[in-house]
Motif scaffolding. Structure first.
Motif, PDB file in Angstrom:
ATOM      1  N   ALA A 261       0.766  -1.279  -0.113  1.00  0.00           N
ATOM      2  CA  ALA A 261       0.065  -0.040   0.098  1.00  0.00           C
ATOM      3  C   ALA A 261       0.811   1.300  -0.061  1.00  0.00           C
ATOM      4  N   ASP A 262       1.870   1.012   0.795  1.00  0.00           N
ATOM      5  CA  ASP A 262       2.840   2.399   0.762  1.00  0.00           C
ATOM      6  C   ASP A 262       3.949   2.520  -0.171  1.00  0.00           C
ATOM      7  N   ALA A 263       3.954   1.253  -1.207  1.00  0.00           N
ATOM      8  CA  ALA A 263       5.275   1.394  -1.976  1.00  0.00           C
ATOM      9  C   ALA A 263       4.859   1.896  -3.322  1.00  0.00           C
ATOM     10  N   PRO A 264       5.686   2.534  -3.847  1.00  0.00           N
ATOM     11  CA  PRO A 264       5.416   3.190  -5.163  1.00  0.00           C
ATOM     12  C   PRO A 264       5.235   2.333  -6.388  1.00  0.00           C
ATOM     13  N   VAL A 265       5.492   0.924  -6.151  1.00  0.00           N
ATOM     14  CA  VAL A 265       5.435   0.115  -6.924  1.00  0.00           C
ATOM     15  C   VAL A 265       3.667  -0.162  -7.598  1.00  0.00           C
ATOM     16  N   LEU A 266       2.780   0.010  -6.741  1.00  0.00           N
ATOM     17  CA  LEU A 266       1.158   0.137  -7.292  1.00  0.00           C
ATOM     18  C   LEU A 266       1.137   1.143  -8.177  1.00  0.00           C
ATOM     19  N   ALA A 267       1.659   2.273  -7.938  1.00  0.00           N
ATOM     20  CA  ALA A 267       1.661   3.429  -8.861  1.00  0.00           C
ATOM     21  C   ALA A 267       2.287   3.000 -10.167  1.00  0.00           C
ATOM     22  N   THR A 268       3.272   2.305 -10.250  1.00  0.00           N
ATOM     23  CA  THR A 268       4.292   1.864 -11.265  1.00  0.00           C
ATOM     24  C   THR A 268       3.223   0.945 -12.176  1.00  0.00           C
ATOM     25  N   LEU A 269       2.576   0.194 -11.401  1.00  0.00           N
ATOM     26  CA  LEU A 269       1.538  -0.899 -12.388  1.00  0.00           C
ATOM     27  C   LEU A 269       0.545  -0.241 -12.907  1.00  0.00           C
ATOM     28  N   HIS A 270       0.013   0.870 -11.978  1.00  0.00           N
ATOM     29  CA  HIS A 270      -0.954   1.609 -12.719  1.00  0.00           C
ATOM     30  C   HIS A 270      -0.682   2.517 -14.220  1.00  0.00           C
ATOM     31  N   ASP A 271       0.682   3.247 -13.966  1.00  0.00           N
ATOM     32  CA  ASP A 271       1.119   3.611 -15.121  1.00  0.00           C
ATOM     33  C   ASP A 271       1.251   2.685 -16.289  1.00  0.00           C
ATOM     34  N   LEU A 272       1.789   1.648 -15.865  1.00  0.00           N
ATOM     35  CA  LEU A 272       1.988   0.742 -17.192  1.00  0.00           C
ATOM     36  C   LEU A 272       0.695   0.279 -17.850  1.00  0.00           C
ATOM     37  N   ALA A 273      -0.444   0.217 -16.814  1.00  0.00           N
ATOM     38  CA  ALA A 273      -1.780  -0.145 -17.565  1.00  0.00           C
ATOM     39  C   ALA A 273      -2.146   1.030 -18.172  1.00  0.00           C
ATOM     40  N   TYR A 274      -2.038   2.266 -17.765  1.00  0.00           N
ATOM     41  CA  TYR A 274      -2.542   3.403 -18.531  1.00  0.00           C
ATOM     42  C   TYR A 274      -1.911   3.584 -19.610  1.00  0.00           C
ATOM     43  N   LYS A 275      -0.550   3.379 -19.719  1.00  0.00           N
ATOM     44  CA  LYS A 275       0.484   3.600 -21.054  1.00  0.00           C
ATOM     45  C   LYS A 275      -0.233   2.510 -21.922  1.00  0.00           C
ATOM     46  N   ALA A 276      -0.452   1.365 -21.580  1.00  0.00           N
ATOM     47  CA  ALA A 276      -0.873   0.243 -22.539  1.00  0.00           C
ATOM     48  C   ALA A 276      -2.237   0.826 -22.972  1.00  0.00           C
ATOM     49  N   ALA A 277      -3.214   1.245 -22.539  1.00  0.00           N
ATOM     50  CA  ALA A 277      -4.488   1.787 -22.987  1.00  0.00           C
ATOM     51  C   ALA A 277      -4.344   2.903 -24.014  1.00  0.00           C
ATOM     52  N   ARG A 278      -3.429   3.786 -23.675  1.00  0.00           N
ATOM     53  CA  ARG A 278      -2.920   4.812 -24.618  1.00  0.00           C
ATOM     54  C   ARG A 278      -2.226   4.162 -25.777  1.00  0.00           C
ATOM     55  N   ASP A 279      -1.439   3.128 -25.704  1.00  0.00           N
ATOM     56  CA  ASP A 279      -0.910   2.625 -26.871  1.00  0.00           C
ATOM     57  C   ASP A 279      -1.961   1.998 -27.740  1.00  0.00           C
ATOM     58  N   ILE A 280      -2.946   1.291 -27.183  1.00  0.00           N
ATOM     59  CA  ILE A 280      -3.944   0.610 -27.867  1.00  0.00           C
ATOM     60  C   ILE A 280      -4.896   1.761 -28.789  1.00  0.00           C
ATOM     61  N   GLU A 281      -5.143   2.569 -27.759  1.00  0.00           N
ATOM     62  CA  GLU A 281      -6.056   4.030 -28.531  1.00  0.00           C
ATOM     63  C   GLU A 281      -5.038   4.425 -29.682  1.00  0.00           C
ATOM     64  N   SER A 282      -3.845   4.382 -29.716  1.00  0.00           N
ATOM     65  CA  SER A 282      -3.058   4.866 -30.791  1.00  0.00           C
ATOM     66  C   SER A 282      -3.168   4.043 -32.026  1.00  0.00           C
ATOM     67  N   VAL A 283      -3.348   2.745 -31.891  1.00  0.00           N
ATOM     68  CA  VAL A 283      -3.578   1.809 -32.852  1.00  0.00           C
ATOM     69  C   VAL A 283      -5.087   2.168 -33.520  1.00  0.00           C
ATOM     70  N   GLY A 284      -6.064   2.290 -32.685  1.00  0.00           N
ATOM     71  CA  GLY A 284      -7.372   2.333 -33.095  1.00  0.00           C
ATOM     72  C   GLY A 284      -7.355   3.886 -33.795  1.00  0.00           C
ATOM     73  N   TYR A 285      -6.744   4.749 -33.414  1.00  0.00           N
ATOM     74  CA  TYR A 285      -6.754   6.068 -34.090  1.00  0.00           C
ATOM     75  C   TYR A 285      -6.154   5.863 -35.475  1.00  0.00           C
ATOM     76  N   ALA A 286      -5.021   5.423 -35.751  1.00  0.00           N
ATOM     77  CA  ALA A 286      -4.238   5.185 -37.016  1.00  0.00           C
ATOM     78  C   ALA A 286      -5.319   4.313 -37.980  1.00  0.00           C
ATOM     79  N   VAL A 287      -6.158   3.406 -37.556  1.00  0.00           N
ATOM     80  CA  VAL A 287      -7.126   2.457 -38.072  1.00  0.00           C
ATOM     81  C   VAL A 287      -8.126   3.185 -38.513  1.00  0.00           C
ATOM     82  N   THR A 288      -8.621   4.458 -37.903  1.00  0.00           N
ATOM     83  CA  THR A 288      -9.737   5.265 -38.342  1.00  0.00           C
ATOM     84  C   THR A 288      -9.330   6.173 -39.376  1.00  0.00           C
ATOM     85  N   ARG A 289      -7.930   6.544 -39.263  1.00  0.00           N
ATOM     86  CA  ARG A 289      -7.513   7.509 -40.552  1.00  0.00           C
ATOM     87  C   ARG A 289      -6.778   6.603 -41.584  1.00  0.00           C
TER      88      ARG A 289
END
Length: 730
Positions: A261-289
């Motif tokens: 709970a007090d370790a920064p690793v949870l925030a790291t895991l959250h950031d990794l998931a958030y980046k993965a979501a943005r990465d997938i969105e970038s694929v979707g955005y490219a496909v729409t264009r």
């Protein structure tokens, strides 16, 4: 936020393109008709095009033609029938009620028949105000048919020309929803969010994701013949594989929060998931264009921080501190995240290549993955019984429309019965919750639309500007109808009121009358939403039995694949899709039930937990697949298969008992194998296999323990549901 409401993606979405297509078709047909005849004729032709345009949705070409042709023929027949009955009031009233009933019965054919029901009731409403001779009726129907056929030809020509583009747009929507799904999972690592609420949110979104993935399957897997199609097929397949890998990331979040709970690793895991979501969105955005996608996100800082956190936990464990469980979970998550990052990279690559052939299963039958649409008369006739929700809904609509006509007839002011009936048609839906939401959107949207129209008519005098606003409203109506109906209600109010102003300028009471008629129609629809109502708790037992039945088949296919009995994962994919669809159906029913009166709600918490536990079984199986792939080196196949077989037998028995609680006979137990007899207990500690050196024992055993524990919880919630739902539904 829905991706189509984001300005960055709005203009590339198929919703906006639908609005453009819709407006261009209607305006074009009207202008052409006006060149050869007067405005009255042009408006009749326009109404014909409008009814056909309501069926203009992304569909395979053959299905699209059949659906739109059905609208052309049915709406033309209704137009002629109502027009012929117009001079005889009692006959007209009778036909209006009968058409309302049979049009509503078409809902039995599923979600795609809803626009056809609306188109039928819309043209019935538009036709009831005009009294014509028989000759005029046939002429009116002929003009309506002309407009319908004109839009049909226009829409099919565009659909053929843009068939690949539409596939890209629908696929992109599925990718955006997958990214939103990961965003929800990211918040599991954020201690500010309650885990139970996050699970509920995740399961709800899974229903939406399943719907978008199915739309993608229906368009992409029915026909894939050229290199462009091969690209979208490859992206689609990669997306589904990535989805399974994301499912496998479910872990013991409570344990991670307790120990870290007090370790920064949870925030790291959250950031990794958030980046993965943005990465997938970038694929979707490219496909729409219509562009290839290239990876632009670096995960290196977060992965380095994660490795450092694992190293620190390992040091703590070596020093005798209690970090073993958290360390094992964190290592497993690291391995899964690596796999997800690698698969997102494959998603980028899939959008860049041109393939000679389609990389999907060669010569495989795609039908189990596709929506099956059959319009058989026998199906409708089989619902002519009082316990059928569709039959009760049809009676409810017919009675509401009869009441709306009666109210419009006795009102002291110059009421427009057709507007009251149209409001009833738009608001009254098969379920109470849908009616409630549509009523709110319709009233608020109409009020806002009327206010905006009043301001336009007061301050804008140039007819060209008014026509421009009318065209914008025409574009907005279909654009938002499937995204935010409230916005569509605003647009359609502006569109209709401006049309009426252009046809008959100077009518100062037009806006006030429409508001009053809308409130009357909404009141009638509200009253009849309680008449012969079909409450969601009455359908829950059937949906729960379906989930358990499909889950049994899914577990059989899963363990056959895990044990190597089946080398082809095609049956597994089919059963996984069916289970996800059944869970999505049950989840949607639960959400609708929560919008109903409190007295009509049953076992909401237990049903929600039942959905979550079944969903977790899918996640555990996906995790087991990933573990066995990752630890394939030196795997003791016989020992692992024996453990899996014993676990399968136990889970199968648990699900069978739950199914028996809901009145279904227990299916036959899987035949035991000789290896099962010699298998150790799946829940034993890793030390039980010390004689077999394999790195996968701890993680496989832990995942099997979780699988069995979640299967056992299904029994508990199933018993509670039987007590609270099944008895009430009798």
């Amino acid at each position: 936020m829905h991706y189509a409401l984001n300005l960055r993606t709005f203009f590339y979405s198929h919703y906006f393109h639908l609005g453009l297509r819709f407006a261009a078709g209607l305006v074009g047909v009207t202008i052409i008709a006006q060149q050869f005849a007067g405005m009255a004729v042009a408006m009749t032709v326009c109404i014909g095009a409008l009814c056909t345009a309501l069926m203009d949705m992304p569909s395979p070409l053959k299905h699209k033609f059949n659906e739109m042709l059905a609208s052309v023929l049915l709406c033309t027949a209704v137009t002629l029938l109502i027009s012929l009955c117009g001079p005889v009031p009692w006959l007209l009233m009778t036909m209006l009620v009968l058409v309302s009933f049979f049009a509503s019965m078409m809902v039995v054919y599923g979600k795609k028949s809803m626009p056809l029901q609306l188109a039928t009731l819309f043209i019935m409403t538009m036709s009831m105000e005009h009294q014509m001779t028989a000759r005029e009726s046939f002429r009116h129907a002929g003009l309506f048919l002309l407009g319908s056929v004109a839009y049909l030809g226009y829409a099919m020509a565009l659909a053929w020309l843009l068939r690949h583009r539409i596939k890209q747009q629908v696929l992109a929507e599925a990718l955006f929803e997958l990214a939103a799904y990961i965003d929800i999972k990211a918040d599991f690592y954020d201690t500010r969010y309650n885990l139970t609420e996050q699970f509920n949110k995740l399961v709800r979104h899974q229903a939406l994701l399943a719907d978008r993935q199915q739309a993608s399957r229906d368009l992409i897997l029915r026909s894939h013949q050229n290199r462009k199609d091969a690209i979208v097929v490859q992206i689609h397949v990669c997306m589904l594989d990535l989805y399974e890998q994301i499912l496998s990331t479910h872990t013991d979040y409570a344990l991670l929060r307790t120990h870290l709970a007090d370790a920064p690793v949870l925030a790291t895991l959250h950031d990794l998931a958030y980046k993965a979501a943005r990465d997938i969105e970038s694929v979707g955005y490219a496909v729409t264009r219509k562009l290839p996608s290239h990876a632009a996100i670096s995960y290196a800082p977060e992965m380095e921080a994660l490795e450092a956190a694992i190293a620190q936990l390992q040091a703590d464990a070596n020093a005798g501190k209690p970090a073993g469980e958290a360390l094992a979970v964190l290592r497993a998550q690291r391995n899964k995240i690596r796999a997800i990052i690698r698969m997102i990279g494959e998603l980028h690559v899939a959008s860049q290549k041109e393939y000679e052939g389609t990389p999907f299963w060669v010569d495989a039958d795609m039908q189990p993955f596709l929506s099956q649409q059959k319009y058989e008369l026998q199906l409708m006739l089989s619902h002519f019984r009082m316990d059928s929700p569709i039959f009760r809904f049809s009676l409810r609509v017919a009675m509401a429309i009869a009441a709306g006509l009666a109210v419009g007839h006795v009102l002291p002011y110059a009421a427009h019965s057709y507007w009251i009936v149209l409001t009833i048609v738009i608001i009254l839906k098969p379920s109470f919750s849908m009616t409630k939401q549509r009523r709110s959107d319709r009233i608020v949207g109409t009020i806002i639309g009327c206010v905006i129209t009043a301001l336009i008519l007061k301050f804008v005098e140039a007819q060209a500007v008014i026509i421009g606003i009318l065209i914008l409203a025409t574009v907005a109506t279909p654009t938002f109808i499937y995204v935010r109906y409230r916005y569509a209600a605003i647009a359609v109010s502006i569109m209709i009121l401006l049309q009426m102003h252009l046809i008959a300028p100077g009518n100062t009471s037009l806006i006030t009358e429409r508001l009053v008629d809308t409130f009357i129609g909404a009141a009638v629809a509200t009253v009849f939403s309680f008449v012969l109502a079909n409450w969601e708790y009455q359908t829950l037992p059937r949906l729960i039995r379906q989930v358990l039945d499909v889950n049994l088949r899914y577990m059989q296919a899963s363990f056959d694949l895990l044990q190597g009995k089946s080398r082809n994962d095609f049956p597994y994919r089919i059963e996984r899709k069916r289970l996800m669809d059944s869970l999505a159906g049950l989840s949607a029913a639960l959400v609708r039930m929560m919008d109903e009166p409190a007295s009509k709600q049953r076992a909401a918490e237990d049903i929600n937990l039942f959905i979550v536990q079944n969903y977790l079984l899918v996640a555990h199986v996906a995790a087991l697949r990933a573990i066995l792939r990752r630890h394939v080196k030196d795997i003791p196949a016989d020992a692992v298969n024996a453990m899996l077989a014993q676990s399968h037998a136990q889970v199968f028995q648990t699900l069978s008992r739950a199914l028996a609680q809901h009145g279904q006979p227990m299916p036959p137990q899987p035949a035991p194998t000789s290896a099962m007899a010699a298998a150790p207990e799946p829940a034993t500690e890793p030390g039980a296999h010390a004689d077999v050196a394999w790195s996968g024992w701890p993680v496989v055993q832990r995942r099997i323990r979780l699988l069995q524990a979640d299967a056992d919880k299904i029994i508990v919630h199933s018993e509670a549901i039987v007590r609270n739902v099944s008895i009430s539904a009798m």
